[in-house]
Design a protein around this motif. Structure first.
Motif, PDB file in Angstrom:
ATOM      1  N   GLN A 126       0.863  -1.199   0.000  1.00  0.00           N
ATOM      2  CA  GLN A 126       0.000   0.000   0.000  1.00  0.00           C
ATOM      3  C   GLN A 126       0.893   1.241   0.000  1.00  0.00           C
ATOM      4  OE1 GLN A 126      -2.693  -1.068  -0.657  1.00  0.00           O
ATOM      5  NE2 GLN A 126      -3.766  -2.297   0.882  1.00  0.00           N
ATOM      6  N   TYR A 127       0.291   2.360  -0.386  1.00  0.00           N
ATOM      7  CA  TYR A 127       1.097   3.593  -0.525  1.00  0.00           C
ATOM      8  C   TYR A 127       0.403   4.762   0.179  1.00  0.00           C
ATOM      9  CZ  TYR A 127       3.708   1.210  -4.222  1.00  0.00           C
ATOM     10  OH  TYR A 127       4.484   0.327  -4.925  1.00  0.00           O
ATOM     11  N   PHE A 128       1.209   5.628   0.721  1.00  0.00           N
ATOM     12  CA  PHE A 128       0.709   6.893   1.266  1.00  0.00           C
ATOM     13  C   PHE A 128       1.175   8.015   0.333  1.00  0.00           C
ATOM     14  CE2 PHE A 128       0.420   6.063   6.170  1.00  0.00           C
ATOM     15  CZ  PHE A 128      -0.698   5.281   5.939  1.00  0.00           C
ATOM     16  N   GLY A 129       0.237   8.903   0.004  1.00  0.00           N
ATOM     17  CA  GLY A 129       0.604  10.051  -0.830  1.00  0.00           C
ATOM     18  C   GLY A 129       0.563  11.332  -0.014  1.00  0.00           C
ATOM     19  N   MET A 130       1.602  12.149  -0.145  1.00  0.00           N
ATOM     20  CA  MET A 130       1.686  13.357   0.665  1.00  0.00           C
ATOM     21  C   MET A 130       2.328  14.515  -0.086  1.00  0.00           C
ATOM     22  SD  MET A 130       2.751  11.390   4.061  1.00  0.00           S
ATOM     23  CE  MET A 130       3.316  10.126   3.015  1.00  0.00           C
ATOM     24  N   ALA A 131       1.940  15.697   0.294  1.00  0.00           N
ATOM     25  CA  ALA A 131       2.577  16.905  -0.224  1.00  0.00           C
ATOM     26  C   ALA A 131       2.967  17.783   0.961  1.00  0.00           C
ATOM     27  CB  ALA A 131       1.636  17.670  -1.141  1.00  0.00           C
ATOM     28  N   GLN A 132       3.746  18.803   0.685  1.00  0.00           N
ATOM     29  CA  GLN A 132       4.312  19.603   1.788  1.00  0.00           C
ATOM     30  C   GLN A 132       3.233  20.185   2.708  1.00  0.00           C
ATOM     31  OE1 GLN A 132       8.107  21.477   1.371  1.00  0.00           O
ATOM     32  NE2 GLN A 132       7.099  23.447   1.555  1.00  0.00           N
ATOM     33  N   ALA A 133       2.131  20.651   2.073  1.00  0.00           N
ATOM     34  CA  ALA A 133       1.106  21.333   2.883  1.00  0.00           C
ATOM     35  C   ALA A 133       0.200  20.352   3.620  1.00  0.00           C
ATOM     36  CB  ALA A 133       0.273  22.245   1.984  1.00  0.00           C
ATOM     37  N   ASP A 134       0.465  19.047   3.473  1.00  0.00           N
ATOM     38  CA  ASP A 134      -0.425  18.056   4.090  1.00  0.00           C
ATOM     39  C   ASP A 134      -0.217  17.915   5.594  1.00  0.00           C
ATOM     40  OD1 ASP A 134      -1.811  17.462   1.866  1.00  0.00           O
ATOM     41  OD2 ASP A 134      -0.664  15.686   1.316  1.00  0.00           O
ATOM     42  N   MET A 135       0.891  18.404   6.080  1.00  0.00           N
ATOM     43  CA  MET A 135       1.091  18.340   7.533  1.00  0.00           C
ATOM     44  C   MET A 135       1.528  19.711   8.057  1.00  0.00           C
ATOM     45  SD  MET A 135       3.712  16.190   9.906  1.00  0.00           S
ATOM     46  CE  MET A 135       3.089  14.579   9.587  1.00  0.00           C
ATOM     47  N   TYR A 136       0.957  20.078   9.156  1.00  0.00           N
ATOM     48  CA  TYR A 136       1.322  21.359   9.764  1.00  0.00           C
ATOM     49  C   TYR A 136       1.110  21.294  11.272  1.00  0.00           C
ATOM     50  CZ  TYR A 136      -3.700  21.706   9.011  1.00  0.00           C
ATOM     51  OH  TYR A 136      -5.046  21.429   8.975  1.00  0.00           O
ATOM     52  N   LEU A 137       1.815  22.157  11.960  1.00  0.00           N
ATOM     53  CA  LEU A 137       1.627  22.293  13.408  1.00  0.00           C
ATOM     54  C   LEU A 137       0.600  23.382  13.647  1.00  0.00           C
ATOM     55  CD1 LEU A 137       5.390  22.418  14.542  1.00  0.00           C
ATOM     56  CD2 LEU A 137       3.998  20.416  14.042  1.00  0.00           C
ATOM     57  N   ARG A 138      -0.210  23.197  14.669  1.00  0.00           N
ATOM     58  CA  ARG A 138      -1.193  24.244  14.997  1.00  0.00           C
ATOM     59  C   ARG A 138      -0.741  24.968  16.255  1.00  0.00           C
ATOM     60  NH1 ARG A 138      -7.362  22.388  14.672  1.00  0.00           N
ATOM     61  NH2 ARG A 138      -7.611  24.588  15.227  1.00  0.00           N
ATOM     62  N   ALA A 139      -0.017  26.051  16.037  1.00  0.00           N
ATOM     63  CA  ALA A 139       0.520  26.772  17.194  1.00  0.00           C
ATOM     64  C   ALA A 139      -0.536  27.675  17.809  1.00  0.00           C
ATOM     65  CB  ALA A 139       1.722  27.597  16.775  1.00  0.00           C
ATOM     66  N   ARG A 140      -1.323  28.306  16.978  1.00  0.00           N
ATOM     67  CA  ARG A 140      -2.340  29.216  17.538  1.00  0.00           C
ATOM     68  C   ARG A 140      -3.498  29.311  16.568  1.00  0.00           C
ATOM     69  NH1 ARG A 140      -2.153  34.378  15.348  1.00  0.00           N
ATOM     70  NH2 ARG A 140      -0.427  34.674  13.906  1.00  0.00           N
ATOM     71  N   GLU A 141      -4.553  29.905  17.052  1.00  0.00           N
ATOM     72  CA  GLU A 141      -5.751  30.085  16.251  1.00  0.00           C
ATOM     73  C   GLU A 141      -5.896  31.557  15.890  1.00  0.00           C
ATOM     74  OE1 GLU A 141      -8.044  27.678  15.279  1.00  0.00           O
ATOM     75  OE2 GLU A 141      -6.558  26.277  16.065  1.00  0.00           O
ATOM     76  N   GLY A 142      -6.284  31.811  14.671  1.00  0.00           N
ATOM     77  CA  GLY A 142      -6.624  33.185  14.304  1.00  0.00           C
ATOM     78  C   GLY A 142      -8.065  33.475  14.696  1.00  0.00           C
ATOM     79  N   TRP A 143      -8.443  34.719  14.517  1.00  0.00           N
ATOM     80  CA  TRP A 143      -9.807  35.113  14.864  1.00  0.00           C
ATOM     81  C   TRP A 143     -10.667  34.921  13.628  1.00  0.00           C
ATOM     82  CZ3 TRP A 143     -11.701  40.800  15.415  1.00  0.00           C
ATOM     83  CH2 TRP A 143     -12.980  40.802  15.974  1.00  0.00           C
ATOM     84  N   PHE A 144     -11.704  34.084  13.736  1.00  0.00           N
ATOM     85  CA  PHE A 144     -12.488  33.740  12.552  1.00  0.00           C
ATOM     86  C   PHE A 144     -13.112  34.975  11.894  1.00  0.00           C
ATOM     87  CE2 PHE A 144     -16.605  32.880  10.621  1.00  0.00           C
ATOM     88  CZ  PHE A 144     -16.204  32.059   9.578  1.00  0.00           C
ATOM     89  N   ALA A 145     -13.647  35.880  12.726  1.00  0.00           N
ATOM     90  CA  ALA A 145     -14.327  37.055  12.157  1.00  0.00           C
ATOM     91  C   ALA A 145     -13.351  37.842  11.273  1.00  0.00           C
ATOM     92  CB  ALA A 145     -14.873  37.939  13.272  1.00  0.00           C
ATOM     93  N   TRP A 146     -12.136  37.970  11.730  1.00  0.00           N
ATOM     94  CA  TRP A 146     -11.126  38.707  10.970  1.00  0.00           C
ATOM     95  C   TRP A 146     -10.755  37.944   9.699  1.00  0.00           C
ATOM     96  CZ3 TRP A 146      -9.422  42.727   9.070  1.00  0.00           C
ATOM     97  CH2 TRP A 146      -8.101  42.955   8.709  1.00  0.00           C
ATOM     98  N   ASN A 147     -10.726  36.619   9.822  1.00  0.00           N
ATOM     99  CA  ASN A 147     -10.452  35.793   8.644  1.00  0.00           C
ATOM    100  C   ASN A 147     -11.581  35.937   7.619  1.00  0.00           C
ATOM    101  OD1 ASN A 147      -8.389  34.115   7.702  1.00  0.00           O
ATOM    102  ND2 ASN A 147      -9.688  32.314   7.896  1.00  0.00           N
TER     103      ASN A 147
END
Lengths: 635, 310
Positions: free
Chosen positions: A456-477
């Motif tokens: 079996q194979y796993f497919g991945m790209a650079q943006a597929d993994m990230y750390l979640r250090a903080r949350e932005g403000w949704f309203a501002w987003n």
């Protein structure tokens, strides 16, 4: 689904972006000058043509540098008045009607209702605003020329640059006001449309009360009771309530408290309870009091920290890319299961200051999306097809120390959340590691993924993994999402006004629409121009349609094929390439996916987009100026 | 005394209209040479399609010359800065009909980069000048043709221009309005303005213009002072009052004796404009009374006139 685009830091993007802009604008300007000189030389002779050209250029400098803010303001004000007279408010009315009837086709019980609602409002607003910008910008100036109202304007000391800029600004003001109203309305529509709470059934409450009563009575300590809410919006939540503080030898009931429900449909609720006096008395028990709060964390704006991805082949040797599993989308690269093939992300800036223990007590949260390519389905006798498992490891990039965090089942077509604990124990030797002290080197941390199932194979790209250090403000987003629409609107207005300086209203509208459609397809055109797509260029593709040839078969050799290739090379190399460079990539400004999927629109992206917008609007404004300046207003 | 400064000058000014393919369609103006000096009222006359409006548009920079040159205040007509000293009233007042009179004048004032205070003052003056005080807040789409003409004239004067180009300034106006406009044109001339007038109404041109140019099929056929051009040098006119038929007969005999030929003998007539304005004046002076004897008040009533050729 992560955002599959790598966003360069602004200052890293800037030099290349500016150089590219200078090259394209310089080339177009040079081509325009040569063409202008040739046309003028045919009519007036080469010397006179040169004098006329230099006069036009000098006039252009004076006309742009000498613009008066008062005149531009007056012309912008006129454009606003004219737009109001043209009942632009009707567009707002249409938007309200769309929202009123949105309940018929938006299902709050869908898998990800937040994404659905946010996508809907952003997309509908975008199309309405672009339509509005198209009509306003392309019809106004031709109407003025046709009605000759422009005669009384251009016979005043008004420069062509002021007329073009005034129109652009006026329509931008109208569009901005409309967009702001739509944005506010959309925000509350989304919030209200997805707001809900849940009831707890009397049976579940009674179960809870009975358990607590038993514990208060001093019986055997029971495990925390798990209850379920009643369904609402197509889902229900589970929660565990344990109102007892346990010391070594006694239990104390805390009569008030709050707990979180589990997460479902991308949100959770706060469950608060109160145990009134006597509610747990054996002889005459009273009811428990509770309240379930509104949905929380439904709208997020993740601020991901992306790492650099590299691959190792099945023998554990570094390779540039993984395996290509076929003619699929080449965005992801695959690693082979049951081998040493690995995808390794190196993250920077992983420090205790960024992930303080009080905010991240369990460890560093990561999210990953993995595409699975199966060469066989595995055991399909059960109810569900079994998932393919992978291994998540962390390692120190300097020392090479590695620790497996866990074996996990790959969640196909979904984003998986994992935690890298602060303390890890290596199964092979039982050694314990502190994440920040032993596995992070100068803020750098490696995260390894392997597929552990052979075949079996796993497919991945650079943006597929990230750390979640903080949350932005949704309203501002959300506001930033609208900022993207605003930028698209400005582009549309700029192109519309520019085309309307030399084309009649309907033709200008078609040309602007063409620019929009072409701009939305720049990625495809780029692939077509570079020959990435099978089937050849436009003429070859047309030939294949006529002869019902498939895309990959070779064309018969001969003069005809050579001719097709020659024409296609010219079309692809010059025309399509030129179009890709000249037309604005509208999708670059479309942030609806970011907002809907809950990703923070970064400052780098915004800054690059704003500068790109300026880079387009400026030459388009100048082109509009020249077209108006060099035409006869009267006939 | 040196002659006044040349305000408008055309040198071999030619305009050829071409079709989409660049083929010659119409020779609208052929090699026009013209000089208009400061302080004069210059009338451009000619039948439809003679090139009057084309000349105006070339002077305003709305069209580009095919060959030749048009200079206004010594600058090329396509230069924007010359417009600071120009006022233009087009053939039909091409104004934004969704604006009211105040907004219209204020808008054009802003195009001249006039500060708010100056604009406000100028708007008030002009609204009063063209008699639109009561309609200043009404949108132009509610205006009659004459009112639109007046506000059109007001916008042409917003910048207190030195050169005023008026294309059919009296079209759509009633006789009183026509007279007011003509009086205004004369006052502007007296204030040192240069006026170029283009009109089909020959009487208007004759009343106000100092010089005229007559165009026909794009060519300048006649140019000169109105009084000079209209004077019949070989005809003598004698006007006298209270003559009997015998006296008239005797005058005829004297003319014939001196080798002259009597062209006509009769009572002179006034103009219809004079008659109309006289009636209006009387009606305003005596409301409700039938107007009588307007012509009796005109000079020359009962007079005889004799025109003779030597």
């Amino acid at each position: 689904m992560p955002i599959e685009e790598e966003i360069l830091p602004f200052f890293q993007w800037l030099p290349g972006g500016v150089a590219h802009w200078l090259l394209v604008v310089g080339s177009v300007a040079a081509a325009a000058l040569v063409l202008g000189w040739l046309v003028s030389a045919l009519r007036h002779g080469p010397g006179a043509a040169l004098r006329r050209m230099s006069r036009v250029v000098a006039d252009a400098y004076n006309d742009v540098a000498g613009m008066s803010s008062r005149r531009v303001g007056a012309l912008a004000w006129l454009a606003v008045k004219e737009s109001i007279r043209r009942w632009v408010i009707v567009v707002f009315g249409v938007f309200i009607v769309i929202l009123l009837f949105a309940g018929f086709f938006l299902d709050p019980a869908s898998t990800d209702p937040a994404r659905l609602y946010v996508s809907f409002v952003l997309t509908s607003t975008m199309y309405l605003i672009l339509l509005l910008a198209l009509f306003l910008s392309t019809l106004s100036l031709p109407a003025d020329i046709r009605n000759r109202t422009l005669h009384t304007v251009v016979t005043k000391p008004v420069r062509a640059s002021e007329i073009v800029l005034g129109r652009m600004l006026g329509f931008a003001v109208v569009g901005t006001a409309m967009l702001a109203c739509m944005g506010v309305l959309s925000y509350f529509f989304v919030l209200r449309g997805l707001s809900h709470t849940h009831e707890i059934s009397p049976r579940e409450l009674e179960r809870l009360r009975a358990s607590w009563q038993e514990q208060v009575a001093g019986g055997k300590p029971a495990a925390p009771v798990e209850i379920q809410t009643e369904p609402a919006h197509g889902h229900r939540h589970t929660l565990r309530v344990d109102p007892f503080r346990r010391d070594a030898d006694r239990r104390e009931l805390i009569p008030r408290g709050r707990v979180r429900t589990d997460a479902a449909r991308g949100h959770w609720h706060e469950f608060s309870y109160r145990v009134p006096e006597g509610a747990l008395r054996g002889d005459a028990p009273g009811p428990l009091e509770y309240a379930v709060g509104p949905p929380e964390d439904r709208f997020v704006a993740r601020v991901p920290i992306y790492g650099k991805l590299r691959f190792k082949d099945p023998a554990g040797e570094p390779v540039e890319r993984g395996v290509n599993v076929g003619g699929e989308w080449a965005y992801r690269s695959f690693i082979q299961g049951g081998t040493l093939a690995s995808a390794i992300w190196t993250f920077e800036g992983v420090t205790p200051q960024r992930f303080p223990e009080d905010r991240f007590p369990d460890g560093i949260p990561i999210e990953l999306t993995i595409e699975v390519f199966r060469t066989h389905m595995g055991d399909v006798t059960g109810e569900h097809i079994p998932p393919i498992h992978g291994s998540l490891m962390v390692g120190n990039p300097a020392t090479g120390q590695q620790v497996e965090v866990r074996i996990f089942p790959a969640r196909e077509h979904a984003t998986d959340s994992q935690i890298i604990p602060r303390r890890l124990t290596r199964a092979s030797d039982g050694r314990t590691f502190d994440l920040f002290e032993d596995l992070v080197d100068d803020g750098r941390l490696e995260v390894w993924i392997r597929c552990i199932e052979p075949g079996q194979y796993f497919g991945m790209a650079q943006a597929d993994m990230y750390l979640r250090a903080r949350e932005g403000w949704f309203a501002w987003n959300f506001v930033k999402g609208y900022l993207g629409i605003w930028m698209q609107m400005l582009l549309m207005i700029a192109f519309g006004v520019m085309f309307s300086t030399f084309l009649s209203g309907p033709v200008a509208m078609l040309a602007t629409l063409g620019a929009l459609i072409g701009g939305m397809a720049t990625r495809f055109m780029g692939q077509l121009a570079s020959g990435e797509l099978p089937g050849g260029g436009p003429v070859e593709a047309f030939y294949r349609i006529l002869t019902q040839e498939n895309l990959i078969s070779e064309l018969p050799e001969g003069f005809f094929r050579d001719l097709i290739f020659m024409v296609d090379t010219a079309l692809q190399g010059y025309y399509l390439r030129g179009m890709v460079e000249i037309l604005p990539a509208f999708q670059w400004f479309d942030y609806s996916t970011w907002v809907a999927y809950g990703f923070n629109i970064s400052g780098d992206l915004l800054a690059s987009c704003i500068l790109t917008l300026v880079g387009f609007v400026l030459p388009v404004f100048l082109a509009g100026y020249f077209f108006l300046k060099l035409r006869e207003v009267a006939r | 005394m040196p002659p006044p400064e040349v305000v408008v000058e055309t040198r071999n000014l030619t305009k050829v209209y071409r079709d989409f393919w660049g083929r010659r369609k119409v020779d609208a103006l052929k090699a026009l040479d013209l000089e208009i000096r400061r302080g004069e009222i210059f009338g451009l006359l000619g039948p439809n399609g003679s090139g009057k409006t084309t000349t105006m548009k070339l002077l305003l920079g709305l069209l580009f010359p095919t060959t030749g040159q048009a200079l206004v205040f010594g600058r090329d007509a396509t230069e924007v800065t010359k417009n600071e000293r120009i006022g233009y009233l087009p053939e039909e007042s091409y104004l934004y009909r969704f604006l009211n009179a105040e907004e219209t004048l204020d808008f054009y004032g802003r195009l001249f980069n006039m500060p708010r205070k100056v604009r406000r003052q100028r708007v008030n003056e002009l609204v009063t000048l063209v008699g639109l005080e009561k309609a200043r807040k009404r949108q132009l789409k509610e205006y009659s043709k004459g009112m639109v003409r007046r506000i059109g004239l007001a916008q042409a004067l917003i910048n207190d221009p030195e050169l005023i180009l008026l294309d059919e300034p009296t079209s759509g106006l009633d006789p009183i309005g026509t007279r007011q406009i003509k009086d205004l044109i004369l006052r502007l001339r007296d204030a040192g303005k240069t006026i170029i007038l283009c009109s089909h109404l020959l009487a208007d041109v004759q009343d106000v213009c100092d010089r005229i140019g007559i165009l026909y099929q794009g060519e300048l056929k006649e140019l000169g002072r109105v009084d000079t051009l209209l004077t019949l040098r070989d005809v003598t006119e004698i006007r006298a009052g209270g003559l009997s038929d015998a006296a008239r007969e005797e005058i005829k005999q004297v003319i014939e004796r001196h080798g002259g030929a009597v062209v006509s003998v009769g009572n002179p007539t006034t103009t219809l404009e004079e008659l109309f304005l006289g009636i209006i004046r009387q009606s305003e002076a005596h409301p409700g009374r039938r107007v009588r004897g307007v012509l009796a008040e005109q000079p020359g009533d009962g007079d005889g006139a004799v025109a003779a050729k030597p």
